[in-house]
Design an enzyme around this catalytic site. Structure first.
Site, mmCIF file in Angstrom:
data_model
loop_
_atom_site.group_PDB
_atom_site.id
_atom_site.type_symbol
_atom_site.label_atom_id
_atom_site.label_comp_id
_atom_site.label_asym_id
_atom_site.label_seq_id
_atom_site.Cartn_x
_atom_site.Cartn_y
_atom_site.Cartn_z
ATOM 1 C CD GLU A 475 109.967 41.468 -46.766
ATOM 2 O OE1 GLU A 475 109.696 40.265 -46.960
ATOM 3 O OE2 GLU A 475 110.439 42.202 -47.658
ATOM 4 C CG HIS A 478 106.554 38.087 -48.959
ATOM 5 N ND1 HIS A 478 106.144 37.597 -50.172
ATOM 6 C CD2 HIS A 478 107.404 39.122 -49.236
ATOM 7 C CE1 HIS A 478 106.712 38.314 -51.148
ATOM 8 N NE2 HIS A 478 107.470 39.250 -50.597
ATOM 9 C CG HIS A 481 101.130 33.841 -49.867
ATOM 10 N ND1 HIS A 481 101.874 33.987 -51.006
ATOM 11 C CD2 HIS A 481 100.105 33.030 -50.190
ATOM 12 C CE1 HIS A 481 101.319 33.289 -51.982
ATOM 13 N NE2 HIS A 481 100.250 32.701 -51.515
HETATM 14 ZN ZN LIG Z 1 108.642 40.719 -51.477
#
Ligand SMILES: [Zn+2]
Length: 684
Positions: A475, A478, A481
């Site tokens: 997580e 993510h 990102h």
């Molecule tokens: Zn994911």
């Protein structure tokens, strides 16, 4: 209204959501006001301009979208993590408004023509790549919103979207309610043999919180996992499995009460209808219209090929497990509720290690700062906790990210533990995105990182399993990102506009560091002594890395094929195909068949309620990219800062400005190859 409604007040200027002041009664008025004002503004924009440009049309629309997003994000987030009846009602009342508004924009012909005019104008070639991509995506999305349809069909499209937003919300609610509706109080200690000390303490704490005697087990994942993996009492495991595997269905202890059966049929039928309205043969084709994969055949052959490569290994692993249960424990019929339990025993037997042995080395107090230290080495960023920020729950912490120039790059909320009224699973969500405002100021991206990890017991810090640490890294990937983007236009900054089957690249990529000794020096240390993981234990952990990797691989392929085929093969008017597609897929690829009452699909929110419909294959698809990207670090050193910077600049900072294949090639210097994934899984 403007003054008293905190949602409206915060949406007008950039700032963090005032979580403790947001009440259910604020939600609808705030949304209505913003939508109304957006409608008026768009009308004015279209009327007053005779020549459309980025500045006079798209920039104001980006600002409107951003404002709406920043108002809605905390509402939707709170609905997931501190659910209540009142908030749920307010949230659900808003769904038709949102869906209506978004379809109305997507079907606004004047607006479409205005975007097209900008695309056709000489200005277009002077726009930067982010701006061009936003216009191209918008034009694509007008078509996917039914801009080309005759009036009757446009209307039908709108109705379907409305119904789908209600149905997907209902699907989630049923799972949450079904999860909360069942628990098991145990007062006879003899039934608890085999359970780990931490699991017992967790269950004791859960009972105390409800003023009950003994131990309380629930269907929240850490509790379920503890029983299914360690309880010697086979009947207890079976009972818990039965309750867990039938949540939100017509089977099991709460049969029919929170039943998703009809909801799923309706979702499937409506998605199919919407796809056909738009000229696709089925929803699988519609799904691929915005993804990196090009055709259904390409997806299916990718999955079949991967299944073929991993099945032999999965079968062999199962044979080993079956033999072990028989020889060592006298069990002749391995049931679904035995597989994790004997799996743990076999892991212990073969590698002399269990998930439990590592937990003392992964206290939250070491893992979190360690994870930050890892990314500091990789990308030169510093992460520090900020106190005094308003959140939705006392467990939540807030952090900021700064780069080497001390520029504030992002902020995030971290909500780690499982609790009541919180949706299961782990996810990253967008609170706001990076954006350059018209006045020149910069909106810094903010993320929510949500997990359902084991909570602290007593005065000790929370102790995580290695799997939980891996989830956290996922997580966080993510989150990086979303937060490290340099793009300043909201439509493609961070994870916005990234093809869904590439979105798992940065997240799965981060998981790799959980397996590297050099990185474990930062993230692991005994919670009492601070000692690193002993060399011997690390060796065992590493040796056990691919324990049952073949079985896990075919399970993921089973989910992916089920999802994709269900949408791909659907025919209008069809019902009752969901279970049979799942059965067929299991027949083809699965090595373990669950009991007939199993209703796994009734809780598979990724593909019914989340964004993974006809897209669950994305995990495996992106894993080819993430494994191959990581292989460059294997070549150059896992903390090689040059490679880290290259990944930062080529992938993390780029958001959705370019096609994922282009970004990947920029980083890796060639197209992705599957070898690294197979090698990492021990299959090659
Ligand atoms: Zn994911």
């Amino acid at each position: 209204m403007t003054i008293e409604n905190p949602l409206l007040a915060m949406s007008e200027k950039s700032g963090l959501p005032p979580f403790q002041h947001i009440k259910p009664e604020h939600v609808e008025p705030a949304l209505e006001a913003i939508i109304q004002s957006n409608r008026e503004q768009i009308k004015i924009l279209l009327e007053k301009n005779d020549h459309y440009s980025w500045d006079n049309l798209i920039q104001p629309i980006e600002d409107m979208d951003d404002r709406l997003g920043r108002m809605w994000s905390p509402v939707s987030h709170m609905n997931s993590v501190v659910n209540s009846d009142e908030l749920r009602d307010a949230y659900n009342n808003c769904l038709p408004l949102l869906s209506e508004y978004s379809t109305e924009m997507g079907q606004n012909v004047e607006l479409y023509e205005a975007y097209q005019a900008i695309k056709d104008s000489p200005e277009f070639s002077n726009l930067d790549s982010a701006q061009q991509k936003i216009i191209n995506n918008a034009l694509r999305d007008f078509h996917l919103s039914g801009i080309d349809l005759p009036i009757e069909k446009k209307k039908r499209f709108r109705e379907i979207r409305q119904q789908l937003s209600k149905l997907t919300s209902k699907y989630e609610e049923n799972i949450l309610d079904a999860t909360q509706a069942w628990s098991k109080q145990i007062t006879d200690e003899a039934m608890l043999a085999g359970l780990t000390e931490s699991a017992l303490a967790m269950a004791k704490q859960a009972a105390e919180a409800k003023e009950l005697d003994g131990w309380l087990f629930t269907l929240n994942f850490p509790s379920y996992y503890a029983v299914i993996s360690y309880a010697d009492d086979r009947a207890l495991r079976e009972e818990m499995y039965h309750a867990y595997a039938t949540r939100a269905s017509e089977q099991g202890p709460n049969a029919g009460e929170y039943d998703n059966s009809q909801v799923m049929e309706d979702i499937l039928a409506l998605r199919h209808e919407v796809a056909q309205l738009l000229g696709f043969n089925n929803y699988a084709e519609r799904s691929l219209a915005t993804k990196m994969a090009e055709t259904p055949e390409q997806v299916l052959s990718f999955l079949h090929d991967l299944a073929k490569k991993s099945q032999a290994m999965a079968k062999q692993e199962l044979a080993e497990l079956t033999g072990f249960a028989k020889q060592e424990h006298g069990v002749n019929d391995l049931s679904a509720w035995d597989v994790p339990y004997y799996g743990e025993k076999l892991r212990k037997h073969t590698y002399d290690i269990s998930q439990e042995d590592l937990k003392p080395y992964f206290p939250e107090t070491k893992v979190i700062p360690g994870m930050f230290a890892v990314v500091k080495r990789l990308y030169g960023i510093s992460i520090n906790e900020v106190s005094g920020v308003e959140t939705w729950h006392d467990d939540v912490h807030f952090y900021e990210i700064r780069d080497q120039q001390d520029e504030l790059r992002g902020q995030f909320y971290l909500d780690l533990y499982a609790r009541d009224k919180k949706r299961g699973g782990a996810w990253m969500d967008d609170c706001m995105g990076r954006k350059r405002n018209v006045d020149g100021s910069l909106q810094v991206p903010v993320a929510y990182l949500t997990c359902n990890l084991t909570q602290p017991i007593g005065d000790d810090p929370a102790l995580f399993t290695h799997d939980e640490v891996t989830t956290l890294f996922h997580e966080f990937g993510h989150g990086l990102h979303h937060m490290l983007t340099k793009v300043e236009h909201i439509g493609v900054s961070g994870i916005n506009g990234v093809a869904w089957d590439a979105v798992e690249l940065p997240s799965q990529f981060m998981e790799n560091w959980c397996w590297e000794q050099e990185a474990l020096e930062f993230i692991a240390g005994h919670y009492q002594t601070g000692e690193p993981i002993p060399e011997k234990l690390f060796k065992k952990m590493y040796a056990a890395k691919n324990f049952q990797a073949g079985m896990q691989m075919v399970r993921q392929i089973e989910f992916s094929l089920f999802d994709f085929r269900m949408y791909f093969e659907y025919e209008s008017g069809q019902t009752g195909r969901i279970q049979s597609v799942l059965d067929e897929v299991r027949e083809e690829v699965a090595v373990i068949k669950p009991p007939a009452y199993n209703r796994f699909q009734h809780g598979f929110s990724h593909i019914f309620a989340g964004g993974y419909a006809a897209g669950y294959y994305s995990y495996k698809w992106a894993e080819v990219l993430s494994a191959d990207a990581f292989s460059l670090f294997e070549e150059k050193g896992i903390f090689d800062s040059e490679t880290g910077n290259k990944f930062l600049h080529s992938v993390l900072e780029q958001g959705g400005t370019k096609e994922p294949m282009e970004l990947f090639k920029q980083f890796r210097g060639r197209e992705p190859e599957i070898d690294a994934l197979l090698r990492h899984s021990g299959i090659a």
